[in-house]
Design a protein around this motif. Structure first.
Motif, PDB file in Angstrom:
ATOM      1  N   CYS A  10     138.408  48.379  51.290  1.00 11.39           N
ATOM      2  CA  CYS A  10     138.930  49.135  50.496  1.00 11.39           C
ATOM      3  C   CYS A  10     138.915  50.661  50.528  1.00 11.39           C
ATOM      4  CB  CYS A  10     138.010  49.043  49.012  1.00 11.39           C
ATOM      5  SG  CYS A  10     137.810  47.368  48.434  1.00 11.39           S
ATOM      6  N   SER A  11     140.031  51.276  50.347  1.00 12.65           N
ATOM      7  CA  SER A  11     139.723  52.908  50.492  1.00 12.65           C
ATOM      8  C   SER A  11     140.175  53.529  49.176  1.00 12.65           C
ATOM      9  CB  SER A  11     140.562  53.288  51.579  1.00 12.65           C
ATOM     10  OG  SER A  11     140.260  54.765  51.694  1.00 12.65           O
ATOM     11  N   GLY A  12     139.452  54.053  48.442  1.00 12.58           N
ATOM     12  CA  GLY A  12     139.882  54.945  47.138  1.00 12.58           C
ATOM     13  C   GLY A  12     139.178  53.863  45.912  1.00 12.58           C
ATOM     14  N   PRO A  13     139.052  54.621  44.891  1.00  9.26           N
ATOM     15  CA  PRO A  13     138.769  53.911  43.775  1.00  9.26           C
ATOM     16  C   PRO A  13     139.565  52.720  43.292  1.00  9.26           C
ATOM     17  CG  PRO A  13     138.477  56.160  43.174  1.00  9.26           C
ATOM     18  CD  PRO A  13     139.383  55.941  44.618  1.00  9.26           C
ATOM     19  N   GLU A  14     140.830  52.945  43.377  1.00  9.40           N
ATOM     20  CA  GLU A  14     141.670  51.714  42.986  1.00  9.40           C
ATOM     21  C   GLU A  14     141.612  50.332  43.698  1.00  9.40           C
ATOM     22  OE1 GLU A  14     143.228  51.082  40.208  1.00  9.40           O
ATOM     23  OE2 GLU A  14     142.408  53.079  39.379  1.00  9.40           O
ATOM     24  N   GLU A  15     141.374  50.602  44.975  1.00 11.84           N
ATOM     25  CA  GLU A  15     141.169  49.417  45.788  1.00 11.84           C
ATOM     26  C   GLU A  15     139.710  49.051  45.580  1.00 11.84           C
ATOM     27  OE1 GLU A  15     144.184  51.002  49.458  1.00 11.84           O
ATOM     28  OE2 GLU A  15     142.244  49.815  49.854  1.00 11.84           O
ATOM     29  N   ILE A  16     138.928  49.847  45.233  1.00  7.05           N
ATOM     30  CA  ILE A  16     137.424  49.038  44.780  1.00  7.05           C
ATOM     31  C   ILE A  16     137.687  48.330  43.509  1.00  7.05           C
ATOM     32  CG2 ILE A  16     135.303  49.782  44.316  1.00  7.05           C
ATOM     33  CD1 ILE A  16     135.191  50.649  46.728  1.00  7.05           C
TER      34      ILE A  16
ATOM     35  N   ALA B 168     131.171  54.904  41.899  1.00 10.98           N
ATOM     36  CA  ALA B 168     131.218  54.965  40.278  1.00 10.98           C
ATOM     37  C   ALA B 168     132.186  54.064  39.822  1.00 10.98           C
ATOM     38  CB  ALA B 168     131.796  56.478  39.866  1.00 10.98           C
ATOM     39  N   MET B 169     133.321  53.826  40.449  1.00  5.80           N
ATOM     40  CA  MET B 169     134.281  52.579  40.335  1.00  5.80           C
ATOM     41  C   MET B 169     133.758  51.228  40.109  1.00  5.80           C
ATOM     42  SD  MET B 169     137.249  51.820  39.050  1.00  5.80           S
ATOM     43  CE  MET B 169     138.697  52.970  39.198  1.00  5.80           C
ATOM     44  N   LEU B 170     132.891  51.291  41.134  1.00 10.11           N
ATOM     45  CA  LEU B 170     132.486  49.747  41.344  1.00 10.11           C
ATOM     46  C   LEU B 170     131.397  49.586  40.080  1.00 10.11           C
ATOM     47  CD1 LEU B 170     132.116  47.281  43.637  1.00 10.11           C
ATOM     48  CD2 LEU B 170     129.536  48.269  43.860  1.00 10.11           C
TER      49      LEU B 170
ATOM     50  N   PHE C  24     130.940  55.739  51.705  1.00 12.86           N
ATOM     51  CA  PHE C  24     131.652  55.675  50.304  1.00 12.86           C
ATOM     52  C   PHE C  24     131.450  57.303  49.424  1.00 12.86           C
ATOM     53  CE2 PHE C  24     131.764  51.292  50.869  1.00 12.86           C
ATOM     54  CZ  PHE C  24     132.929  50.893  50.476  1.00 12.86           C
ATOM     55  N   ALA C  25     132.604  57.551  49.098  1.00 12.27           N
ATOM     56  CA  ALA C  25     132.811  58.824  48.090  1.00 12.27           C
ATOM     57  C   ALA C  25     131.925  58.286  46.687  1.00 12.27           C
ATOM     58  CB  ALA C  25     134.155  59.381  48.093  1.00 12.27           C
ATOM     59  N   GLU C  26     131.682  59.390  46.135  1.00 12.68           N
ATOM     60  CA  GLU C  26     130.944  59.049  44.766  1.00 12.68           C
ATOM     61  C   GLU C  26     131.953  58.486  43.815  1.00 12.68           C
ATOM     62  OE1 GLU C  26     128.032  59.965  45.054  1.00 12.68           O
ATOM     63  OE2 GLU C  26     127.173  59.782  43.025  1.00 12.68           O
ATOM     64  N   GLU C  27     133.199  58.768  43.863  1.00 15.24           N
ATOM     65  CA  GLU C  27     134.098  58.252  42.781  1.00 15.24           C
ATOM     66  C   GLU C  27     134.328  56.589  43.072  1.00 15.24           C
ATOM     67  OE1 GLU C  27     134.974  60.842  45.010  1.00 15.24           O
ATOM     68  OE2 GLU C  27     137.061  60.917  45.449  1.00 15.24           O
ATOM     69  N   GLU C  28     134.056  56.445  44.583  1.00 13.16           N
ATOM     70  CA  GLU C  28     134.426  54.927  44.843  1.00 13.16           C
ATOM     71  C   GLU C  28     133.207  54.172  44.084  1.00 13.16           C
ATOM     72  OE1 GLU C  28     137.092  55.157  48.851  1.00 13.16           O
ATOM     73  OE2 GLU C  28     134.699  55.645  48.984  1.00 13.16           O
TER      74      GLU C  28
ATOM     75  N   LYS D 226     120.076  56.911  47.176  1.00 18.11           N
ATOM     76  CA  LYS D 226     120.363  57.585  46.150  1.00 18.11           C
ATOM     77  C   LYS D 226     121.530  57.324  45.154  1.00 18.11           C
ATOM     78  CE  LYS D 226     118.242  61.580  48.644  1.00 18.11           C
ATOM     79  NZ  LYS D 226     118.424  62.828  49.225  1.00 18.11           N
ATOM     80  N   GLN D 227     122.709  56.795  45.904  1.00 13.76           N
ATOM     81  CA  GLN D 227     123.814  56.417  45.223  1.00 13.76           C
ATOM     82  C   GLN D 227     123.500  55.177  44.547  1.00 13.76           C
ATOM     83  OE1 GLN D 227     126.630  55.994  48.494  1.00 13.76           O
ATOM     84  NE2 GLN D 227     127.837  57.849  47.846  1.00 13.76           N
ATOM     85  N   CYS D 228     122.727  54.348  44.673  1.00 16.55           N
ATOM     86  CA  CYS D 228     122.127  53.065  44.258  1.00 16.55           C
ATOM     87  C   CYS D 228     121.753  53.490  42.970  1.00 16.55           C
ATOM     88  CB  CYS D 228     121.287  52.366  44.901  1.00 16.55           C
ATOM     89  SG  CYS D 228     121.748  51.254  46.433  1.00 16.55           S
ATOM     90  N   VAL D 229     120.727  54.466  42.785  1.00 20.87           N
ATOM     91  CA  VAL D 229     120.052  54.653  41.903  1.00 20.87           C
ATOM     92  C   VAL D 229     120.880  55.646  40.801  1.00 20.87           C
ATOM     93  CG1 VAL D 229     117.943  55.984  40.698  1.00 20.87           C
ATOM     94  CG2 VAL D 229     117.753  55.074  42.941  1.00 20.87           C
ATOM     95  N   ARG D 230     121.758  56.427  41.234  1.00 19.49           N
ATOM     96  CA  ARG D 230     122.607  57.222  40.495  1.00 19.49           C
ATOM     97  C   ARG D 230     123.564  56.461  39.701  1.00 19.49           C
ATOM     98  NH1 ARG D 230     122.923  61.151  44.707  1.00 19.49           N
ATOM     99  NH2 ARG D 230     124.844  60.314  45.452  1.00 19.49           N
TER     100      ARG D 230
END
Ligand SMILES: [Zn+2]
Length: 446
Positions: free
Chosen positions: A165-171, A211-213, A205-209, A235-239
């Motif tokens: 996937c690339s980008g939030p919509e694909e996620i 976040a979408m998941l 992975f970017a933050e917004e990706e 850190k992404q896991c915890v956030r």
């Protein structure tokens, strides 16, 4: 209701408390009584398993399995196994886990979209023996990251190791697709992996990706798991509330603080066996210690050992299992992790066993009925010949795992002698599951 009494057994209840001699009575699916000698349970109408002082413990939970990894030396061998053979493989592997006393397991990602879901459903329906199982998605990944093995000529989705996937919509699309298939949790690869030629410390992975998941998982009431070796990925896991954090090798001080502050929510399953066995036990398959060191695994093992020790001291829950299913660490040898926890993370043997039992009930989301030998709990029970607290390696020996019970039903029994007539009909096996099947078949014929 079926009653089974384990008499005169050395009881490790899963809490980490000292063992004691006693009896355990099972009725239907549940443990109804645990006594300490000289108090005994009533054995009226019960099948009696004479413990003779043998070790009785709760069934173990493997927190990070890939049943579709096929005990071969490469990721490509997993990726290109045809789907038909692959499903049968998973069915066989599930039984192997149960045979070895793993009565619960978390699917940490399947190599094809529906392998885990179909296997879980078959186990739940009683069609094939296997652990209680929570099904994962494929690895959700991004372009060029771990799990993207696609090349332009590949036409079929199922040939891709991960869901790229690339980008939030694909996620979002990938998450909803796996949720449609019926997964229990979504798995995302938030860091790299040396064996795939990618630095473990990359965080693609970017933050917004992410976040979408998390948003889609929450909407559908699903959990998440992440391949997270780099500090940033932890850190992404915890956030983003990704409960199941796999590896966490490079967690820095800030990541440790974040995990500790949310330790009631997160589980760390480091899969430390992978680092150890790839560094020191894979020479036969071309990965000598020198090669592993060059790849980066030896350094990762040293750093992971330090960060996992710190996590353990901070009370962060660390569970055994992870990435078994390669030639140098085949499925079924997962209990090697318990001694590794002692040697590399500083746990006592009792803490390692508690991680496999009581903490297992917690990661399976059934803390009040799974993972302890306690009245009211589900009867997932293992009888061991010898004392694992003195020698954890016993739990890697099929002959020492003498009896395995799941949900009150005996799956494997080498603890009691087989009656002659049963041996005659069943070719020497003592599996009550087979016995039941034979009885049913005979009933139908008559
Ligand atoms: Zn894994």
């Amino acid at each position: 209701m079926t009653r089974t009494a384990f008499t005169n057994v050395r009881i490790f209840d899963g809490s980490g408390a000292d063992t004691y001699l006693g009896d355990v009575l099972v009725e239907g699916k549940r443990i109804v009584q645990v006594t300490r000698l000289p108090e005994r349970v009533s054995t009226d109408d019960a099948r009696v398993i004479e413990g003779r002082g043998r070790f009785l413990m709760p069934g173990m939970t493997e927190a990070h399995t890939h049943f579709s990894w096929n005990d071969q030396p490469s990721l490509a061998a997993i990726q290109f196994m045809p789907p038909e053979e692959h499903m049968l493989w998973c069915v066989r592997v599930a039984k192997r886990y149960l045979d070895m006393g793993w009565t619960s397991a978390i699917g940490a990602a399947a190599a094809k979209p529906r392998l885990d879901v179909v296997l879980r459903n078959a186990i739940d329906a009683g069609e094939f023996p296997g652990p209680r199982y929570l099904a994962g998605s494929q690895e959700i990944t991004t372009i060029g990251a771990l799990g993207d093995n696609t090349l332009p000529h590949m036409k079929f989705e199922e040939l891709s190791f991960g869901s790229v996937c690339s980008g939030p919509e694909e996620i979002r699309r990938s998450a909803r697709t796996f949720i449609k298939y019926g997964v229990d949790h979504l798995k995302i690869n938030l860091s790299g992996e040396y064996i795939a030629g990618l630095p473990a410390e990359m965080s693609p992975f970017a933050e917004e990706e992410v976040a979408m998941l998390a948003q889609e998982a929450k909407r559908y009431g699903k959990r998440m798991a992440a391949h997270a070796r780099s500090s940033e990925s932890v850190k992404q896991c915890v956030r983003h509330g990704i409960e199941m954090v796999y590896h966490a090798s490079f967690a820095d001080e800030e990541a440790l603080d974040m995990l500790e502050a949310a330790k009631d929510k997160h589980f760390v399953a480091p899969g430390i066996g992978w680092l150890i066995r790839t560094t020191y036990h894979a020479a036969e398959f071309g990965i000598t210690e020198a090669v592993a060191t060059q790849m980066g695994y030896k350094r990762e093992l040293e750093i992971a050992s330090a960060s996992l020790r710190a996590m353990h001291q901070r009370g962060i829950r660390i569970l055994p299992g992870g990435d078994y299913g390669f030639a140098w660490m085949p499925h079924g040898t997962n209990a090697n992790d318990l001694q590794y926890f002692v040697d590399y993370i500083g746990m006592t043997p009792a803490e390692a066993l508690r991680a496999a039992t009581q903490l297992g009930g917690q990661i399976m989301q059934r803390p009040d009925e799974l993972g302890l030998l306690k009245a009211g709990y589900l009867a997932d029970i293992v009888l061991v010949d010898g004392n694992p607290l003195e020698n954890l390696a016993l739990l890697t020996d099929p002959a020492k795992i003498q009896l395995v019970m799941k949900d009150g039903a005996i799956h494997k029994d080498c603890a009691t002698p087989v009656p002659d007539d049963a041996a005659l009909h069943l070719g020497g096996t003592s599996s009550p599951l087979v016995e039941e099947g034979v009885k049913e078949a005979l009933a139908e014929m008559l």
